[in-house]
Design a protein around this motif. Structure first.
Motif, PDB file in Angstrom:
ATOM      1  N   GLN A 115      10.458  -2.247   8.975  1.00  0.00           N
ATOM      2  CA  GLN A 115      11.471  -2.296   8.020  1.00  0.00           C
ATOM      3  C   GLN A 115      11.112  -2.215   6.578  1.00  0.00           C
ATOM      4  O   GLN A 115      11.657  -1.601   5.800  1.00  0.00           O
ATOM      5  N   ILE A 116      10.415  -3.275   6.267  1.00  0.00           N
ATOM      6  CA  ILE A 116       9.985  -3.081   4.814  1.00  0.00           C
ATOM      7  C   ILE A 116       9.294  -2.087   4.337  1.00  0.00           C
ATOM      8  O   ILE A 116       9.612  -1.479   3.179  1.00  0.00           O
ATOM      9  N   SER A 117       8.304  -1.373   5.113  1.00  0.00           N
ATOM     10  CA  SER A 117       7.536  -0.179   4.706  1.00  0.00           C
ATOM     11  C   SER A 117       8.478   0.982   4.604  1.00  0.00           C
ATOM     12  O   SER A 117       8.218   1.663   3.803  1.00  0.00           O
ATOM     13  N   ALA A 118       9.905   0.909   5.399  1.00  0.00           N
ATOM     14  CA  ALA A 118      10.768   1.965   5.138  1.00  0.00           C
ATOM     15  C   ALA A 118      11.613   1.644   4.081  1.00  0.00           C
ATOM     16  O   ALA A 118      12.437   2.813   3.757  1.00  0.00           O
ATOM     17  N   ALA A 119      11.524   0.739   3.318  1.00  0.00           N
ATOM     18  CA  ALA A 119      12.627   0.742   2.324  1.00  0.00           C
ATOM     19  C   ALA A 119      11.949   1.239   0.965  1.00  0.00           C
ATOM     20  O   ALA A 119      10.725   1.441   0.792  1.00  0.00           O
ATOM     21  N   LYS A 120      12.955   1.423  -0.045  1.00  0.00           N
ATOM     22  CA  LYS A 120      12.241   2.088  -1.457  1.00  0.00           C
ATOM     23  C   LYS A 120      11.623   0.862  -2.110  1.00  0.00           C
ATOM     24  O   LYS A 120      12.056  -0.296  -2.061  1.00  0.00           O
ATOM     25  N   PHE A 121      10.346   0.981  -2.273  1.00  0.00           N
ATOM     26  CA  PHE A 121       9.353  -0.018  -2.886  1.00  0.00           C
ATOM     27  C   PHE A 121       8.975   0.479  -4.309  1.00  0.00           C
ATOM     28  O   PHE A 121       8.753   1.483  -4.680  1.00  0.00           O
ATOM     29  N   ILE A 122       8.788  -0.732  -4.960  1.00  0.00           N
ATOM     30  CA  ILE A 122       8.029  -0.622  -6.287  1.00  0.00           C
ATOM     31  C   ILE A 122       6.712  -1.238  -6.100  1.00  0.00           C
ATOM     32  O   ILE A 122       6.429  -2.119  -5.692  1.00  0.00           O
ATOM     33  N   LEU A 123       5.884  -0.211  -6.627  1.00  0.00           N
ATOM     34  CA  LEU A 123       4.237  -0.529  -6.689  1.00  0.00           C
ATOM     35  C   LEU A 123       3.940  -1.140  -7.925  1.00  0.00           C
ATOM     36  O   LEU A 123       4.519  -0.780  -8.912  1.00  0.00           O
ATOM     37  N   HIS A 124       2.848  -1.885  -8.123  1.00  0.00           N
ATOM     38  CA  HIS A 124       2.252  -2.451  -9.268  1.00  0.00           C
ATOM     39  C   HIS A 124       1.247  -1.688  -9.788  1.00  0.00           C
ATOM     40  O   HIS A 124       0.858  -0.738  -9.110  1.00  0.00           O
ATOM     41  N   SER A 125       0.670  -1.959 -11.183  1.00  0.00           N
ATOM     42  CA  SER A 125      -0.287  -1.314 -11.648  1.00  0.00           C
ATOM     43  C   SER A 125      -1.624  -1.308 -10.802  1.00  0.00           C
ATOM     44  O   SER A 125      -1.633  -2.551 -10.091  1.00  0.00           O
ATOM     45  N   SER A 126      -2.109  -0.268 -10.766  1.00  0.00           N
ATOM     46  CA  SER A 126      -3.289  -0.076  -9.692  1.00  0.00           C
ATOM     47  C   SER A 126      -4.539  -0.964 -10.122  1.00  0.00           C
ATOM     48  O   SER A 126      -5.420  -1.305  -9.209  1.00  0.00           O
ATOM     49  N   GLN A 127      -4.490  -1.421 -11.574  1.00  0.00           N
ATOM     50  CA  GLN A 127      -5.501  -2.676 -11.964  1.00  0.00           C
ATOM     51  C   GLN A 127      -5.323  -3.996 -11.329  1.00  0.00           C
ATOM     52  O   GLN A 127      -6.042  -4.903 -11.228  1.00  0.00           O
ATOM     53  N   SER A 128      -4.001  -4.144 -10.825  1.00  0.00           N
ATOM     54  CA  SER A 128      -3.622  -5.752 -10.656  1.00  0.00           C
ATOM     55  C   SER A 128      -4.075  -6.160  -9.415  1.00  0.00           C
ATOM     56  O   SER A 128      -4.280  -5.192  -8.277  1.00  0.00           O
ATOM     57  N   SER A 129      -4.217  -7.283  -8.940  1.00  0.00           N
ATOM     58  CA  SER A 129      -4.467  -7.835  -7.654  1.00  0.00           C
ATOM     59  C   SER A 129      -3.508  -7.562  -6.729  1.00  0.00           C
ATOM     60  O   SER A 129      -3.721  -7.433  -5.563  1.00  0.00           O
ATOM     61  N   THR A 130      -2.179  -7.789  -7.296  1.00  0.00           N
ATOM     62  CA  THR A 130      -0.922  -7.475  -6.444  1.00  0.00           C
ATOM     63  C   THR A 130      -1.127  -6.216  -5.798  1.00  0.00           C
ATOM     64  O   THR A 130      -0.813  -5.982  -4.865  1.00  0.00           O
ATOM     65  N   SER A 131      -1.563  -5.022  -6.686  1.00  0.00           N
ATOM     66  CA  SER A 131      -1.502  -3.841  -5.959  1.00  0.00           C
ATOM     67  C   SER A 131      -2.618  -3.665  -4.897  1.00  0.00           C
ATOM     68  O   SER A 131      -2.419  -3.068  -3.940  1.00  0.00           O
TER      69      SER A 131
END
Length: 297
Positions: A188-204
């Motif tokens: 369900q989560i992967s099918a939602a419209k997602f905001i991704l973080h900057s590629s340099q961040s550990s969150t990304s």
């Protein structure tokens, strides 16, 4: 062999600026003097460190190997000069701190305020950069102290110690369709419209790992490099994202955003403090570390 500091500075600056004229201007020397020092160094080493390409000076393979040590020696020399000068400045000192976005925004402000009250004679210079950049700056001795939100890491030249956990959570607005659903699945989560973080961040990096481990791809992703921009976009109700629990605590408390645990989440991200083992750990730096430890307990 006489490897004086001016020669090492020339190597580091020429790699940075690529032009002898610029290096001469930075050092306050004449161009022939810079050229003489460089050629003399190459003769001493028996290796070419730079080669001309078009109108630029580019490091050779030997030059790259030498640059690694030149940067370290230059940083140590600068640090030694700074530490000695502090003894003649009536106790005044400067601490250079580097922090990734989450600790810089949600942990350090109160701590630095308290530190300023107790140590008004010490100036704190704060640089906010992604965790990989902070690590590199620490290795190169460009910082006294680093505070990073990242997965566990090991670098031989750095002392590193955990301050607290920095868990990622699923975040969305009360207006989002997920607000009325319990027990959300990875699909369900992967099918939602997602905001991704900057590629340099550990969150990304952790977000990418989660999608990869779940065998999914982010749907209609929006890429933003500002956490505040991400939170504002989430409040519109169309998107979801993985965000630090620390970063959204206030918005969740006020009801502007909702956070849920991430299903199939098997990663550990923490906030660490770190410093270079070769760098002088002054009493004010030690006191700043103690304030951070007390605040994170």
């Amino acid at each position: 062999m006489n490897l004086n500091l001016i020669k090492l500075q020339i190597v580091e600056l020429l790699h940075k600026h690529k032009k002898i004229t610029t290096v001469a201007a930075v050092l306050g020397l004449k161009q022939p003097t810079v050229t003489y020092h460089l050629k003399n160094l190459e003769q001493q080493l028996g290796e070419k460190l730079f080669e001309p390409r078009m109108d630029k000076m580019i490091l050779t393979e030997s030059g790259r190997a030498f640059l690694h040590y030149a940067v370290k020696i230059n940083a140590l020399a600068t640090e030694a000069e700074r530490v000695v000068k502090e003894f003649s400045q009536a106790g005044r000192s400067t601490i250079s701190v580097g922090a990734s976005y989450v600790p810089a925004t949600y942990i350090l402000p109160k701590i630095l305020g308290r530190f300023g009250e107790l140590h008004p004679e010490t100036t704190v210079s704060l640089s906010v950069k992604p965790s990989p950049v902070i690590k590199e700056m620490l290795v190169n001795q460009e910082l006294d102290l680093g505070i990073l939100s990242t997965e566990s890491f090991y670098l031989p030249s750095l002392h590193c110690q955990s301050l607290c956990e920095d868990e990622l959570v699923l975040v969305f607005a009360p207006a989002h369709e997920f607000a009325g659903q319990a027990g959300l699945t990875a699909q369900q989560i992967s099918a939602a419209k997602f905001i991704l973080h900057s590629s340099q961040s550990s969150t990304s990096r952790i977000t990418s790992k989660w999608f990869e481990d779940c065998g999914c791809e982010p749907h209609a992703p929006l890429l933003l490099d500002s956490l505040e921009a991400i939170k504002q976009s989430l409040m519109g109700g169309r998107y979801v994202s993985f965000v630090s629990r620390l970063a959204v605590a206030e918005e969740v408390s006020s009801g502007k955003l909702i956070m849920r645990s991430i299903p199939e989440y098997h990663y550990q991200r923490r906030i660490y403090y770190s410093y270079n083992r070769d760098r002088h750990l002054s009493p004010p730096i030690g006191f700043l570390i103690e304030l951070m430890q007390a605040a994170c307990r």
